[in-house]
Design a protein around this motif. Structure first.
Motif, PDB file in Angstrom:
ATOM      1  N   ASN A   1       0.822  -1.209   0.000  1.00 13.31           N
ATOM      2  CA  ASN A   1       0.000   0.000   0.000  1.00 13.31           C
ATOM      3  C   ASN A   1       0.859   1.265   0.000  1.00 13.31           C
ATOM      4  OD1 ASN A   1      -2.286  -1.612   0.053  1.00 13.31           O
ATOM      5  ND2 ASN A   1      -2.496  -1.511   2.281  1.00 13.31           N
ATOM      6  N   GLN A   2       1.999   1.195   0.695  1.00 12.28           N
ATOM      7  CA  GLN A   2       2.874   2.364   0.721  1.00 12.28           C
ATOM      8  C   GLN A   2       3.466   2.644  -0.651  1.00 12.28           C
ATOM      9  OE1 GLN A   2       3.168   4.647   2.694  1.00 12.28           O
ATOM     10  NE2 GLN A   2       5.143   5.664   2.389  1.00 12.28           N
ATOM     11  N   LEU A   3       3.836   1.599  -1.369  1.00  7.18           N
ATOM     12  CA  LEU A   3       4.362   1.801  -2.717  1.00  7.18           C
ATOM     13  C   LEU A   3       3.300   2.418  -3.627  1.00  7.18           C
ATOM     14  CD1 LEU A   3       6.432  -1.469  -3.253  1.00  7.18           C
ATOM     15  CD2 LEU A   3       7.286   0.810  -2.678  1.00  7.18           C
ATOM     16  N   ALA A   4       2.066   1.976  -3.443  1.00  4.42           N
ATOM     17  CA  ALA A   4       0.976   2.553  -4.238  1.00  4.42           C
ATOM     18  C   ALA A   4       0.790   4.030  -3.902  1.00  4.42           C
ATOM     19  CB  ALA A   4      -0.313   1.780  -3.995  1.00  4.42           C
ATOM     20  N   ALA A   5       0.880   4.347  -2.597  1.00  4.05           N
ATOM     21  CA  ALA A   5       0.746   5.747  -2.200  1.00  4.05           C
ATOM     22  C   ALA A   5       1.871   6.596  -2.795  1.00  4.05           C
ATOM     23  CB  ALA A   5       0.741   5.854  -0.674  1.00  4.05           C
ATOM     24  N   LEU A   6       3.103   6.109  -2.700  1.00  4.15           N
ATOM     25  CA  LEU A   6       4.236   6.862  -3.226  1.00  4.15           C
ATOM     26  C   LEU A   6       4.137   7.035  -4.736  1.00  4.15           C
ATOM     27  CD1 LEU A   6       7.086   5.219  -1.124  1.00  4.15           C
ATOM     28  CD2 LEU A   6       6.123   7.505  -0.813  1.00  4.15           C
ATOM     29  N   ALA A   7       3.636   5.998  -5.428  1.00  2.47           N
ATOM     30  CA  ALA A   7       3.465   6.104  -6.876  1.00  2.47           C
ATOM     31  C   ALA A   7       2.470   7.212  -7.238  1.00  2.47           C
ATOM     32  CB  ALA A   7       3.003   4.769  -7.457  1.00  2.47           C
ATOM     33  N   GLY A   8       1.553   7.504  -6.323  1.00  3.20           N
ATOM     34  CA  GLY A   8       0.588   8.576  -6.537  1.00  3.20           C
ATOM     35  C   GLY A   8       1.016   9.903  -5.948  1.00  3.20           C
ATOM     36  N   GLY A   9       2.270   9.959  -5.447  1.00  3.90           N
ATOM     37  CA  GLY A   9       2.775  11.205  -4.893  1.00  3.90           C
ATOM     38  C   GLY A   9       2.284  11.509  -3.500  1.00  3.90           C
ATOM     39  N   GLU A  10       1.769  10.494  -2.782  1.00  2.88           N
ATOM     40  CA  GLU A  10       1.251  10.691  -1.431  1.00  2.88           C
ATOM     41  C   GLU A  10       2.229  10.122  -0.396  1.00  2.88           C
ATOM     42  OE1 GLU A  10      -1.391  12.356  -0.647  1.00  2.88           O
ATOM     43  OE2 GLU A  10      -1.926  12.734  -2.744  1.00  2.88           O
ATOM     44  N   PRO A  11       2.285  10.727   0.823  1.00  2.80           N
ATOM     45  CA  PRO A  11       3.237  10.250   1.837  1.00  2.80           C
ATOM     46  C   PRO A  11       2.838   8.941   2.498  1.00  2.80           C
ATOM     47  CG  PRO A  11       1.957  12.082   2.700  1.00  2.80           C
ATOM     48  CD  PRO A  11       1.611  11.971   1.246  1.00  2.80           C
ATOM     49  N   GLY A  12       1.566   8.586   2.458  1.00  2.00           N
ATOM     50  CA  GLY A  12       1.126   7.325   3.046  1.00  2.00           C
ATOM     51  C   GLY A  12       1.467   7.216   4.518  1.00  2.00           C
ATOM     52  N   VAL A  13       2.096   6.095   4.900  1.00  2.00           N
ATOM     53  CA  VAL A  13       2.350   5.824   6.323  1.00  2.00           C
ATOM     54  C   VAL A  13       3.386   6.757   6.922  1.00  2.00           C
ATOM     55  CG1 VAL A  13       1.700   3.397   6.167  1.00  2.00           C
ATOM     56  CG2 VAL A  13       4.081   4.057   5.779  1.00  2.00           C
ATOM     57  N   MET A  14       4.109   7.520   6.103  1.00  2.00           N
ATOM     58  CA  MET A  14       5.089   8.451   6.670  1.00  2.00           C
ATOM     59  C   MET A  14       4.427   9.440   7.612  1.00  2.00           C
ATOM     60  SD  MET A  14       7.957   9.246   3.777  1.00  2.00           S
ATOM     61  CE  MET A  14       6.843   9.829   2.490  1.00  2.00           C
ATOM     62  N   ALA A  15       3.147   9.690   7.427  1.00  2.00           N
ATOM     63  CA  ALA A  15       2.433  10.608   8.318  1.00  2.00           C
ATOM     64  C   ALA A  15       2.306  10.049   9.725  1.00  2.00           C
ATOM     65  CB  ALA A  15       1.040  10.900   7.744  1.00  2.00           C
ATOM     66  N   ARG A  16       2.518   8.744   9.884  1.00  2.00           N
ATOM     67  CA  ARG A  16       2.417   8.104  11.210  1.00  2.00           C
ATOM     68  C   ARG A  16       3.789   7.662  11.702  1.00  2.00           C
ATOM     69  NH1 ARG A  16      -1.622   5.405   8.317  1.00  2.00           N
ATOM     70  NH2 ARG A  16      -0.611   3.368   8.611  1.00  2.00           N
ATOM     71  N   ALA A  17       4.837   8.383  11.323  1.00  2.00           N
ATOM     72  CA  ALA A  17       6.203   8.021  11.714  1.00  2.00           C
ATOM     73  C   ALA A  17       6.319   7.880  13.229  1.00  2.00           C
ATOM     74  CB  ALA A  17       7.183   9.073  11.206  1.00  2.00           C
ATOM     75  N   ALA A  18       7.088   6.886  13.677  1.00  2.00           N
ATOM     76  CA  ALA A  18       7.206   6.625  15.117  1.00  2.00           C
ATOM     77  C   ALA A  18       8.534   5.958  15.416  1.00  2.00           C
ATOM     78  CB  ALA A  18       6.060   5.717  15.578  1.00  2.00           C
ATOM     79  N   VAL A  19       8.993   6.128  16.656  1.00  2.00           N
ATOM     80  CA  VAL A  19      10.187   5.461  17.176  1.00  2.00           C
ATOM     81  C   VAL A  19       9.751   4.536  18.298  1.00  2.00           C
ATOM     82  CG1 VAL A  19      12.410   5.768  18.318  1.00  2.00           C
ATOM     83  CG2 VAL A  19      11.674   7.400  16.562  1.00  2.00           C
ATOM     84  N   VAL A  20      10.247   3.320  18.298  1.00  2.00           N
ATOM     85  CA  VAL A  20       9.878   2.336  19.321  1.00  2.00           C
ATOM     86  C   VAL A  20      11.127   1.882  20.058  1.00  2.00           C
ATOM     87  CG1 VAL A  20       8.787   0.108  19.775  1.00  2.00           C
ATOM     88  CG2 VAL A  20       7.953   1.534  17.893  1.00  2.00           C
ATOM     89  N   ARG A  21      11.114   2.017  21.370  1.00  4.95           N
ATOM     90  CA  ARG A  21      12.159   1.437  22.211  1.00  4.95           C
ATOM     91  C   ARG A  21      11.585   0.218  22.915  1.00  4.95           C
ATOM     92  NH1 ARG A  21      16.733   4.220  23.199  1.00  4.95           N
ATOM     93  NH2 ARG A  21      17.013   3.184  25.203  1.00  4.95           N
ATOM     94  N   THR A  22      12.458  -0.621  23.411  1.00  5.81           N
ATOM     95  CA  THR A  22      12.001  -1.838  24.081  1.00  5.81           C
ATOM     96  C   THR A  22      12.575  -1.944  25.479  1.00  5.81           C
ATOM     97  OG1 THR A  22      13.843  -3.209  23.288  1.00  5.81           O
ATOM     98  CG2 THR A  22      11.894  -3.044  21.864  1.00  5.81           C
ATOM     99  N   GLU A  23      11.964  -2.818  26.264  1.00 10.93           N
ATOM    100  CA  GLU A  23      12.471  -3.148  27.591  1.00 10.93           C
ATOM    101  C   GLU A  23      12.425  -4.667  27.740  1.00 10.93           C
ATOM    102  OE1 GLU A  23       8.163  -2.531  29.840  1.00 10.93           O
ATOM    103  OE2 GLU A  23       9.822  -1.137  30.210  1.00 10.93           O
TER     104      GLU A  23
END
Length: 247
Positions: free
Chosen positions: A197-219
């Protein structure tokens, strides 16, 4: 948003390889194979070897800090601890190995009987740690004896005995496959669709999941390390919001 998965739907754990002596005099883990998942090793410290059986034969590869090695499903493997061997293990199909993707190399008489195999493989989760350690050692020693039996047969007769072992392993895990399909769909397949789905979004010039960028740490999961097939495992979980985890 939901917590992003580790890249590719893989699993990562910190493994300290068993250092107790096996029945053949070598120190290390339980020989086994994975029926559906590839496995990768990133050696963090210490020295040792990984012994393998594939259709090409029986082999041993040295392991030292900085080495990276991986193998595909059906590769019989055994970790041998030369001293302080510690590995970051990367498992394909996170969820399947935990759901019984692995099969031990028990002797033929045990492998031939479903109930005997289940008894030999079982590790009581709620038992005291001393009992679980002893059961893990007994299980390891039985798998080492079966590994020697299988390796000798492959040396003498070629890949035929390994193919027979593969067929038996497939029979043993067959009842679990329906559940594995669910785990795979909920994890790895969703990750594949996310990329599609992200490739499809990028092909259409849309940011797709980049709008939900996140960093995950663990314990680390609390409590002592788990008794795995090859050693004591430390698994991790996403840290609670607002908390960091020391690595």
């Amino acid at each position: 948003m939901t917590t992003p998965r580790f890249p590719g739907g893989t699993g990562v754990s910190d493994l300290r390889v068993y250092d107790s002596r096996g029945p053949d005099g070598l120190h290390g883990g339980s020989p086994h194979l994975h029926t559906a998942s590839s496995e990768g090793y990133i050696v963090l410290g210490g020295t040792g070897e990984v012994h393998t059986v594939t259709p090409e034969g029986v082999a041993a590869d040295d392991l030292a800090a900085g080495d990276v090695l991986w193998f595909s499903p059906g590769t019989v493997h055994r970790l041998v601890n030369g001293g302080g061997l510690r590995i970051a293990v990367v498992m394909q199909n996170a969820g399947l190995p935990e759901a019984g993707d692995a099969v031990f190399t028990f002797p033929r008489a045990v492998m031939a009987d479903d109930d005997a195999y289940a008894r030999a493989a079982h590790l009581p989760a709620e038992a005291p740690e001393e009992l679980r350690a002893e059961r893990a050692r007994v299980r390891r020693d039985l798998a080492v004896r079966g590994y020697a039996e299988l390796a000798d047969a492959v040396r003498a007769r070629g890949p035929g005995p390994l193919h027979e072992f593969h067929r038996r392993a497939a029979e043993l895990v067959r009842p679990r496959v329906a559940r594995w399909r669910e785990i795979w769909r909920e994890g790895v397949e969703q990750e594949v669709e996310l990329t599609r789905n992200q490739l499809a979004a990028l092909a259409g010039g849309e940011p797709g999941v980049m709008a939900r960028a996140a960093v995950v740490r663990t314990e680390p999961h609390p409590g002592p390390r788990r008794f795995g097939m090859c050693g004591r495992l430390r698994t991790r979980r996403p840290a609670a919001p607002g908390q960091g985890a020391a690595d």
